[in-house]
Design an enzyme around this catalytic site. Sequence first.
Site, short mmCIF file in Angstrom:
data_model
loop_
_atom_site.label_atom_id
_atom_site.label_comp_id
_atom_site.label_asym_id
_atom_site.label_seq_id
_atom_site.Cartn_x
_atom_site.Cartn_y
_atom_site.Cartn_z
CG HIS A 111 4.64 -3.39 -7.45
ND1 HIS A 111 3.42 -4.02 -7.63
CD2 HIS A 111 4.67 -2.99 -6.16
CE1 HIS A 111 2.74 -3.99 -6.49
NE2 HIS A 111 3.49 -3.38 -5.58
CG HIS B 107 7.77 -1.64 -2.83
ND1 HIS B 107 6.97 -0.54 -2.60
CD2 HIS B 107 6.92 -2.69 -3.00
CE1 HIS B 107 5.70 -0.91 -2.63
NE2 HIS B 107 5.63 -2.21 -2.86
P1 AMP Z 1 1.91 -2.90 -2.89
O1 AMP Z 1 1.25 -2.68 -1.57
O2 AMP Z 1 3.20 -3.67 -2.77
O3 AMP Z 1 0.97 -3.47 -3.94
O4 AMP Z 1 2.39 -1.47 -3.39
C1 AMP Z 1 1.69 -0.66 -4.26
C2 AMP Z 1 2.39 0.66 -4.25
O5 AMP Z 1 1.92 1.40 -5.36
C3 AMP Z 1 2.14 1.50 -3.00
O6 AMP Z 1 3.39 1.78 -2.37
C4 AMP Z 1 1.48 2.77 -3.56
O7 AMP Z 1 1.87 3.93 -2.88
C5 AMP Z 1 1.92 2.76 -4.99
N1 AMP Z 1 1.04 3.45 -5.93
C6 AMP Z 1 -0.31 3.32 -6.04
N2 AMP Z 1 -0.78 4.09 -7.04
C7 AMP Z 1 0.31 4.71 -7.59
C8 AMP Z 1 0.49 5.65 -8.65
N3 AMP Z 1 -0.54 6.10 -9.38
N4 AMP Z 1 1.75 6.09 -8.91
C9 AMP Z 1 2.79 5.64 -8.18
N5 AMP Z 1 2.69 4.76 -7.17
C10 AMP Z 1 1.46 4.31 -6.87
#
Ligand code: AMP
Length: 117
Positions: free
Chosen positions: A100, A102
């Site tokens: 993903h 950001h």
């Molecule tokens: P990372 O630390 O780069 O793996 O980021 C994962 C991101 O996913 C974090 O910023 C979380 O806040 C976000 N996240 C986790 N669960 C959900 C969800 N159900 N909907 C939207 N964002 C999410």
Amino acid sequence: MHDPDCLFCKIVEGEIPSTKVYENEFVYAFEDISPMMPTHVLVVPKDHYDNIADNIPAEELGHLMQGAVDVARLRGLVGDGFRIVINTNDDACQTVHHVHVHVLGGEQMNDGNPHIA
Ligand code: AMP
Ligand code: ZN
């Protein structure tokens, strides 16, 4: 190429709710559940890849990055600026193992702000 145990595959499939920001044939973009900036959107490929180093075909990588830029443009961030972050595996604190991007913006940033972990 979907992983039945993957949170973001479930979001792409609509099995888990999300706030959609943008979608095309290749990518899905949605609001981060814990936003760290006025704009904090996640852009994911519809196909499952664990991370950016998971042998993603170049064309799909291109669609992912184009999707991130499209989201920034949609949010009117291109002129003032924005940041994209791709955490990869443990040292970078990747918590969801579906690649993903950001997309962050909407206020002045400096080095280390925001710290996406
Ligand atoms: P990372 O630390 O780069 O793996 O980021 C994962 C991101 O996913 C974090 O910023 C979380 O806040 C976000 N996240 C986790 N669960 C959900 C969800 N159900 N909907 C939207 N964002 C999410
Ligand atoms: Zn997945």
